[in-house]
Design a protein around this motif. Structure first.
Motif, PDB file in Angstrom:
ATOM      1  N   ILE A  80     -18.095   4.966   3.082  1.00  0.00           N
ATOM      2  CA  ILE A  80     -17.143   3.883   3.617  1.00  0.00           C
ATOM      3  C   ILE A  80     -15.791   4.617   3.700  1.00  0.00           C
ATOM      4  N   ARG A  81     -15.568   4.716   5.004  1.00  0.00           N
ATOM      5  CA  ARG A  81     -14.204   5.144   5.468  1.00  0.00           C
ATOM      6  C   ARG A  81     -13.964   6.838   4.982  1.00  0.00           C
ATOM      7  N   GLY A  82     -15.142   7.446   5.126  1.00  0.00           N
ATOM      8  CA  GLY A  82     -15.150   8.852   4.592  1.00  0.00           C
ATOM      9  C   GLY A  82     -15.398   9.069   3.195  1.00  0.00           C
ATOM     10  N   ARG A  87     -17.481   7.258  -5.000  1.00  0.00           N
ATOM     11  CA  ARG A  87     -16.219   6.628  -4.540  1.00  0.00           C
ATOM     12  C   ARG A  87     -16.341   5.236  -3.872  1.00  0.00           C
ATOM     13  N   VAL A  88     -17.922   4.918  -4.009  1.00  0.00           N
ATOM     14  CA  VAL A  88     -18.131   3.777  -3.405  1.00  0.00           C
ATOM     15  C   VAL A  88     -18.869   2.698  -4.593  1.00  0.00           C
ATOM     16  N   SER A 130     -13.380   1.161 -11.486  1.00  0.00           N
ATOM     17  CA  SER A 130     -13.461   2.561 -11.181  1.00  0.00           C
ATOM     18  C   SER A 130     -14.518   2.729  -9.929  1.00  0.00           C
ATOM     19  N   GLY A 131     -14.028   3.495  -9.113  1.00  0.00           N
ATOM     20  CA  GLY A 131     -14.949   4.152  -8.091  1.00  0.00           C
ATOM     21  C   GLY A 131     -14.909   3.347  -6.994  1.00  0.00           C
ATOM     22  N   PHE A 423      -8.849   3.524  -8.202  1.00  0.00           N
ATOM     23  CA  PHE A 423      -8.957   4.692  -8.804  1.00  0.00           C
ATOM     24  C   PHE A 423     -10.506   5.033  -8.872  1.00  0.00           C
ATOM     25  N   ARG A 424     -10.789   6.227  -9.116  1.00  0.00           N
ATOM     26  CA  ARG A 424     -12.012   6.801  -9.706  1.00  0.00           C
ATOM     27  C   ARG A 424     -11.936   7.769 -10.722  1.00  0.00           C
TER      28      ARG A 424
END
Length: 651
Positions: A80-82, A87-88, A130-131, A423-424
């Motif tokens: 999503i969005r690169g 990160r998703v 997170s993520g 944040f992640r």
């Protein structure tokens, strides 16, 4: 991306339904047109129309969303969005799917067992922790009450499908019963496929699959305020693959992928009173990868178990004449991972544990008839440690604020502006990985890694208008412009002979990153036809050395349309995707880096028909012109021309 029914059969007559789409991915049940964040929905009817066999089929038309790592199914992950690779946030019936291993997928499921999918684009750590730097993907499985027609006590469906490119056969059986307040559903699907071939007629090795999936779900919905459901989803794929499933090279393995997700959900929503709208989910996800080398002796095993509890409530209050909608709750989950290499502890997937506790509060404040202000805050406490002796423990405490102002410009058109921080936390593998990376190069653990932190600014418009040019029509649209600045971006750094230290690989916080882009979707629905337009443009840069970020998808515009044939329960349509050349790439020494991805145009056509009141058929041909192409986020070519057919018999 359309998400409403085009037509249904009732007593032999075709009727059109254009009810407003309801979304829940933001923890609030609300109309999609009222959501002050970009949300895409794929419902059950759309899943069937697409003959979806993977998450790529499910999410491919959502603006700002691509599927990276493919096209081998065991490497697919939502981007999503690169942003992808942890990160998703991915949820399945409310259960987090937290697997993060490079060169592998993140979650595994059969789309025929899903009721709907919702995608929330943009940072969402205020509600999901997170993520959620890129966004959230929320999968929901079939339910007996939704599967059965009103008043139906017992029912079922037989499914049979075929795809020509990989010679894939699909079969499935779903049975459901509803007696009073109780519902029970069971489903089983099996698919087998060979290697696919690309548009040049070249066979892609290790792309075959052999999957078996099952779902059991029970639900209790009395007339009172309580509701309860329990689901168990099991997925197994036993197929040849590569150790690096997303790459053209890698050691040949036989990989058994097994994912089991169990979830117990309780809801409490009194008919009267505004203080309670409670939802609680207790879950456990177990995912294992068992790889046996095909060319040399060797076996590796990786397991991740996630146990969690997610509880939140919505209270609606009026204070000093101002309406408030409070969403508040806690999220607690624990990840336990274990890795073995030939029966011994595997330092490449070190046995380790992560515990997370998050608490959040969001207040949607209604300021008059046109304006709403949403303020939110979440706090997370995370602890991580490896089991091997002497390993330091990592601890993080993170705050995630968010603010959104929305304003109804006129009937049907709403504007919003938002700021959100997300944040992640570094995953267990990034912190504690050790051992050999490749011959002559060794992994170094880095327990001092810091979380990635995102700061997103966004402007958007949403539009919904019915009866625009005729009775029963509707136009729906979304437009978003955003900039996401990410600090302490985590990357894998490979050093050679001249490195410091030499011949090592370590995950490190590198320079800040910036992503900016625009997303657009328009859907027009009419009793006789439907039209769709979606598009996205994204740019990503490393702010330290002013070079492009890796893994940024190409600019894309997709057009779709379907027409109902007069006098028949049938529609025919087409989808055309225009993808620009992607040559904005960072410098790299990766021997598998594929270089710029050429632009391409891919055309699909389809026919959906109700052959009788009980028998439906979906017929489609993907990549009609047999184009040879590769997505910018992938290293392997996509499939060439592919004829799909699917029959579903309801009884």
């Amino acid at each position: 991306m359309t998400a409403v029914g085009f037509a249904q059969q009732t007593d032999g007559q075709s009727v059109t339904e254009l009810d407003e789409v309801v979304v829940t991915v933001g923890r609030q049940t609300q109309m999609q047109s009222e959501a002050s964040a970009p949300v895409s929905v794929v419902d059950r009817e759309e899943i069937t129309r697409r003959q979806a066999r993977s998450i790529d089929d499910l999410l491919r038309d959502a603006p700002g969303v691509t599927i990276s790592g493919g096209p081998r199914r065991d490497a697919l992950m939502p981007t999503i969005r690169g942003l992808s690779d942890g990160r998703v946030v991915v949820r399945l019936d409310g259960a987090r799917q937290n697997l993060q291993i490079r060169h592998r997928g993140q979650t595994f499921l059969d789309p025929t067992l899903l009721q709907r999918v919702e995608v929330l684009r943009g940072p969402a750590s205020t509600l999901f922790g997170s993520g959620a730097i890129g966004g959230v993907v929320d999968f929901r499985t079939l339910d007996a009450q939704q599967f059965l027609a009103p008043g139906e006590v017992l029912g079922g469906r037989l499914l049979a499908g075929y795809q020509s490119n990989a010679d894939e056969g699909v079969g499935g059986l779903t049975l459901a019963g509803q007696r009073g307040d109780l519902g029970l559903l069971g489903a089983l699907t099996r698919s087998q496929s060979d290697n696919f071939v690309d548009g040049d007629g070249v066979e892609e090795p290790f792309s075959a699959s052999d999957t078996l999936s099952g779902l059991l779900k029970a639900s209790w919905r009395p007339a009172g305020p309580h509701r309860l459901s329990a689901s168990y989803l099991d997925y197994a794929d036993d197929s040849p693959s590569r150790t690096t499933a997303d790459r053209p090279r890698g050691d040949a393995v036989r990989r058994l992928t097994r994912q089991r997700t169990a979830a117990l959900n309780y809801g409490f929503q009194p008919v009267e009173g505004n203080l309670w709208d409670l939802e609680a989910t207790l879950y456990r996800t177990e995912l294992s990868l068992d790889e046996r080398q095909l060319e040399v002796p060797g076996r590796s095993q990786a397991e991740l178990a996630t146990s969690g509890l997610d509880v939140f409530n919505i209270s609606r209050l009026s204070l000093l004449g101002i309406e408030h909608q409070l969403t508040y709750g806690i999220e607690l989950y624990r990840d336990d991972q274990t890795g073995l290499e030939d029966g011994q502890p595997d330092p490449g997937f070190a046995s380790s544990r992560q515990e997370t506790l998050g608490a959040f509060l969001q207040d949607r404040i209604v300021l008059g008839t046109r304006t709403a202000l949403t303020l939110g805050l979440r706090h997370d406490r995370i602890s991580q440690r490896a089991e091997r002796a002497g390993e330091a423990e990592s601890r993080f405490r993170e705050w995630s604020p968010q603010a959104t102002l929305s304003y109804r410009l006129f009937d049907g058109l709403r504007a919003f502006a938002s700021y959100a921080e997300a944040f992640r936390a570094p995953n267990l593998r990034e912190l504690f990985v050790a051992g050999e990376h490749f011959p002559g190069n060794t992994y170094l653990p880095n327990p001092d890694l810091q979380p990635e932190r995102a700061h997103n600014k966004e402007l958007g418009l949403s539009y919904l208008r019915s009866g625009l040019w005729g009775d029963g029509d509707r136009l729906r649209g979304q437009l978003s412009l955003f900039r996401n600045d990410i600090e302490d971006f985590i990357e894998q750094i490979v050093r050679g002979d001249s490195g410091d230290p030499p011949n090592t690989t370590r995950f490190e916080n590198v320079e800040d990153a910036r992503l900016r882009g625009v997303e657009l979707s328009l859907d027009y629905e009419h009793p006789a036809y439907r039209l769709g337009l979606s598009g996205s443009l994204l740019r990503g840069d490393d702010e330290g050395d002013d070079t492009p970020l890796e893994g940024i998808p190409a600019d894309r515009v997709t057009l779709s349309g379907a027409w109902k044939l007069p006098g028949r329960a049938m529609e025919a349509g087409a989808r055309i995707s225009f993808v620009a050349r992607q040559d904005r790439l960072p410098p790299t020494t990766d021997p598998d880096a594929a270089g710029p991805a050429p632009g391409h145009v891919v055309t699909d056509v389809f026919i959906n028909a109700a052959l009788s009141s009980a028998l439906d058929m979906q017929l489609r041909m993907d990549n009609v012109l047999d184009r040879s192409y590769r997505r910018a986020t992938n290293l392997v070519n996509s499939p060439g021309r592919n004829l799909r057919v699917q029959l579903a018999y309801r009884f």
